[in-house]
Scaffold this active site. Structure first.
Site, PDB file in Angstrom:
ATOM      1  N   LYS A 190       0.842  -1.199   0.000  1.00 45.07           N
ATOM      2  CA  LYS A 190       0.000   0.000   0.000  1.00 45.07           C
ATOM      3  C   LYS A 190       0.875   1.246   0.000  1.00 45.07           C
ATOM      4  CE  LYS A 190      -1.908   2.748   2.891  1.00 45.07           C
ATOM      5  NZ  LYS A 190      -1.726   3.980   2.105  1.00 45.07           N
ATOM      6  N   GLU A 265       9.632   0.727  10.894  1.00 46.46           N
ATOM      7  CA  GLU A 265      10.674   1.755  10.766  1.00 46.46           C
ATOM      8  C   GLU A 265       9.961   3.082  10.930  1.00 46.46           C
ATOM      9  OE1 GLU A 265      12.453   4.636   9.572  1.00 46.46           O
ATOM     10  OE2 GLU A 265      12.782   3.821   7.558  1.00 46.46           O
ATOM     11  N   CYS A 299      13.216  10.503   7.773  1.00 46.80           N
ATOM     12  CA  CYS A 299      13.046  10.084   9.170  1.00 46.80           C
ATOM     13  C   CYS A 299      14.336  10.178   9.973  1.00 46.80           C
ATOM     14  CB  CYS A 299      12.461   8.682   9.233  1.00 46.80           C
ATOM     15  SG  CYS A 299      13.306   7.543   8.142  1.00 46.80           S
ATOM     16  N   GLU A 400       9.036  15.209  16.029  1.00 48.98           N
ATOM     17  CA  GLU A 400       9.495  15.136  14.642  1.00 48.98           C
ATOM     18  C   GLU A 400       8.736  16.162  13.803  1.00 48.98           C
ATOM     19  OE1 GLU A 400       8.703  11.446  12.487  1.00 48.98           O
ATOM     20  OE2 GLU A 400      10.760  11.541  11.755  1.00 48.98           O
TER      21      GLU A 400
HETATM   22  P1  ADP Z   1       2.620  10.663   7.775  1.00 45.45           P
HETATM   23  O1  ADP Z   1       1.955  11.225   9.001  1.00 45.45           O
HETATM   24  O2  ADP Z   1       3.988  11.134   7.594  1.00 45.45           O
HETATM   25  O3  ADP Z   1       1.791  10.740   6.530  1.00 45.45           O
HETATM   26  P2  ADP Z   1       1.782   7.997   8.355  1.00 45.45           P
HETATM   27  O4  ADP Z   1       2.396   7.120   9.382  1.00 45.45           O
HETATM   28  O5  ADP Z   1       0.432   8.565   8.643  1.00 45.45           O
HETATM   29  O6  ADP Z   1       2.842   9.121   8.069  1.00 45.45           O
HETATM   30  O7  ADP Z   1       1.697   7.252   6.960  1.00 45.45           O
HETATM   31  C1  ADP Z   1       2.604   6.289   6.487  1.00 45.45           C
HETATM   32  C2  ADP Z   1       1.823   5.199   5.774  1.00 45.45           C
HETATM   33  O8  ADP Z   1       0.947   4.577   6.716  1.00 45.45           O
HETATM   34  C3  ADP Z   1       0.920   5.691   4.651  1.00 45.45           C
HETATM   35  O9  ADP Z   1       0.899   4.714   3.619  1.00 45.45           O
HETATM   36  C4  ADP Z   1      -0.436   5.770   5.317  1.00 45.45           C
HETATM   37  O10 ADP Z   1      -1.523   5.662   4.415  1.00 45.45           O
HETATM   38  C5  ADP Z   1      -0.386   4.576   6.251  1.00 45.45           C
HETATM   39  N1  ADP Z   1      -1.284   4.648   7.413  1.00 45.45           N
HETATM   40  C6  ADP Z   1      -1.724   5.739   8.066  1.00 45.45           C
HETATM   41  N2  ADP Z   1      -2.550   5.398   9.065  1.00 45.45           N
HETATM   42  C7  ADP Z   1      -2.648   4.041   9.062  1.00 45.45           C
HETATM   43  C8  ADP Z   1      -3.344   3.072   9.849  1.00 45.45           C
HETATM   44  N3  ADP Z   1      -4.127   3.423  10.864  1.00 45.45           N
HETATM   45  N4  ADP Z   1      -3.182   1.767   9.548  1.00 45.45           N
HETATM   46  C9  ADP Z   1      -2.381   1.384   8.543  1.00 45.45           C
HETATM   47  N5  ADP Z   1      -1.719   2.241   7.755  1.00 45.45           N
HETATM   48  C10 ADP Z   1      -1.831   3.559   7.993  1.00 45.45           C
END
Ligand code: ADP
Length: 496
Positions: A190, A265, A299, A400
């Site tokens: 994804k 990570e 990161c 961050e």
């Molecule tokens: P950022 O805040 O920098 O966008 P995220 O951790 O929200 O970082 O996003 C990193 C990845 O995790 C993206 O592919 C996002 O769609 C996915 N993501 C965000 N929330 C969830 C969740 N609750 N479960 C699984 N994947 C998620």
């Protein structure tokens, strides 16, 4: 803002029409028929529409990956044959490097020179490196009681859900798919909702390289919907995630229900420590690279820049002056060093931190605000910012930011540098600048982080492991360590 390079015709094809998702070797719409927009961060304009995956699409993709794993050829193929396919993937990425780099820059906003000369070659190199491992993943024969013959097989983990962020979109696909495919797993990848395009183009190249249907399924969509459905799905054996610590914790909690293997990570707040005996010019360049590369959306960015007290003021001035000379603007202009942030949400978040820093008494020597110069006003640009007057317990030094913002913080001596450097919940990376080789060794050992760079910063190579201590996550990507994430040992006993 006009692109300074001529776009490949295939890029125009890619951004023009709605993009579908890859399930079981076929390009399909979302079951709901919904799409979402992916904008160009440099202009704010819509770049493409993409199928919005949700629980039903994830379910179809997981079932396809499960079938491909349980019944298909991938895990059972002769290693040399799988190696050939991974090598072809690397070749195809290189063949389409211009196109992939253009797509990456349009979708993410990073300077084209970085996409073209850093991200895309590194993605190809990652597939090539793991192709080499496929014929070298050994089990062991064990010195058991001679009444038995005991050996281990290193078998794939199974169906892997791989959730990646938007800061290095294609490279993160390679970091995840390279080792998992090498070990014989199948995947549902994804991509981040902000940057799905290169992952989808990679999907086409994977099929062209001969990856069988269902082995890699690519489901774009949002985190709370597609991502969460993947994390919860009972037929998924492992989740590999790169992203925020907050979502990492959520995944850790959610996967407890099905006891999936998990590797995370996550975020960082890395100390970059400059001693007064360092080569100052090199340290300034390293500090700049450490925090302004990819507009700070990294990161392991060296966002807490600790400088020995007696060098502090001079160093901060020099840093600000050099940062002021970096061009910010059109990511396709070869002179551009700092592009826009990836999204409006990220712009709001970073400018929120700039306001919080100023409120707590930090002083921007340079930057400190959005860049709305002519031509940039519709994009999501934040000026490279150097804060002084920062204390290690301020919000901007603890959390961050993920933007082009560095806090310069003084320290007294080696002990103080290590104490302040380690005073964080994170432990992803660190930098040390000194000419004293003994001090370099001592500090490298004392810092609690997964990577320490001495007299350099942001150096990556697929041969070296990368991952976090503390709340920066667990598991190591890249190198042979990543093979441990994607294999499990089976002990077989034969009665002699
Ligand atoms: P950022 O805040 O920098 O966008 P995220 O951790 O929200 O970082 O996003 C990193 C990845 O995790 C993206 O592919 C996002 O769609 C996915 N993501 C965000 N929330 C969830 C969740 N609750 N479960 C699984 N994947 C998620």
């Amino acid at each position: 803002m006009g692109a300074a390079v001529k776009l490949e015709s295939s890029v125009e094809r890619f951004v023009g029409a709605p993009r579908k998702m890859l399930i079981d070797g076929k390009w399909v719409e979302a079951a709901s028929g919904k799409t979402f927009e992916t904008p160009n961060p440099a202009t704010g304009q819509v770049l493409a529409r993409v199928a919005a995956g949700d629980a039903e699409d994830v379910d179809r993709a997981v079932r396809a990956a499960r079938r491909a794993f349980d019944e298909g050829s991938w895990a059972r193929m002769a290693p040399a044959q799988r190696e050939g396919i991974l090598l072809r993937i690397a070749d195809l990425i290189e063949k389409h490097a211009d196109e992939l780099a253009q797509l990456e820059t349009l979708d993410n906003g990073k300077p084209f020179t970085e996409s073209r000369h850093v991200d895309i070659p590194a993605a190809a190199g990652t597939f090539r490196y793991y192709a080499g491992w496929i014929t070298k993943i050994y089990g062991e024969t064990n010195p058991s009681d001679p009444a038995f013959f005991n050996f281990t097989l290193r078998e794939p983990v199974g169906v892997c859900g791989q959730i990646i962020p938007w800061n290095f979109p294609l490279l993160m696909c390679a970091w995840k798919l390279g080792p998992s495919l090498a070990c014989g797993n199948t995947s549902i990848l994804k991509p981040a909702e902000q940057t799905p395009l290169t992952a989808l183009r990679l999907g086409e190249l994977l099929l062209e390289a001969g990856v069988p249907p269902g082995v890699v399924n690519i489901v774009p969509g949002f985190g709370e919907t597609a991502g969460a459905a993947l994390v919860r799905h009972p037929m998924v054996d492992k989740i590999a995630f790169t992203g925020s610590t907050e979502v990492g914790k959520e995944i850790h909690r959610e996967t407890a229900a099905t006891l999936k293997r998990v590797s995370l990570e996550l975020g960082g707040k890395s100390p970059n420590i400059v001693f007064s005996d360092a080569d100052t010019d090199a340290a300034v360049q390293g500090a700049l690279l450490g925090v302004f590369f990819n507009a700070g959306q990294v990161c392991c960015a060296g966002t807490r820049l600790f400088v020995e007290q007696k060098l502090h003021d001079k160093f901060a001035e020099k840093l600000a002056q050099t940062a002021g000379g970096m061009q910010q603007g059109d990511p396709f202009d070869p002179a551009t060093r700092v592009g826009p942030l990836v999204s409006k949400e990220q712009l709001d978040r970073v400018t929120g931190y700039l306001a919080a820093g100023k409120k707590e008494g930090a002083k921007p020597l340079i930057g400190g605000e959005r860049n709305t110069e002519k031509g940039l006003e519709k994009g999501w640009f934040v000026k490279p910012t150097v804060f002084t007057g920062v204390k290690n317990d301020m919000k901007i030094a603890r959390e961050e930011i993920f933007g082009p913002v560095v806090s310069v913080i003084p320290f007294k001596d080696e002990n103080d540098a290590v104490l302040q450097g380690n005073a964080t919940n994170y432990g992803l990376a660190a930098g040390v600048w000194t000419r004293d080789v003994s001090k370099a060794h001592r500090v490298a050992r004392a810092i609690r982080a997964g990577t320490v760079w001495v007299n350099c910063y942001n150096v990556f190579d697929v041969v070296s492991p990368f991952g976090g201590y503390k709340q920066s996550g667990y598991g190591r990507e890249l190198s042979s360590y990543a093979l441990d994430l994607y294999t499990q040992a089976k002990s077989v006993w034969i009665k002699v």
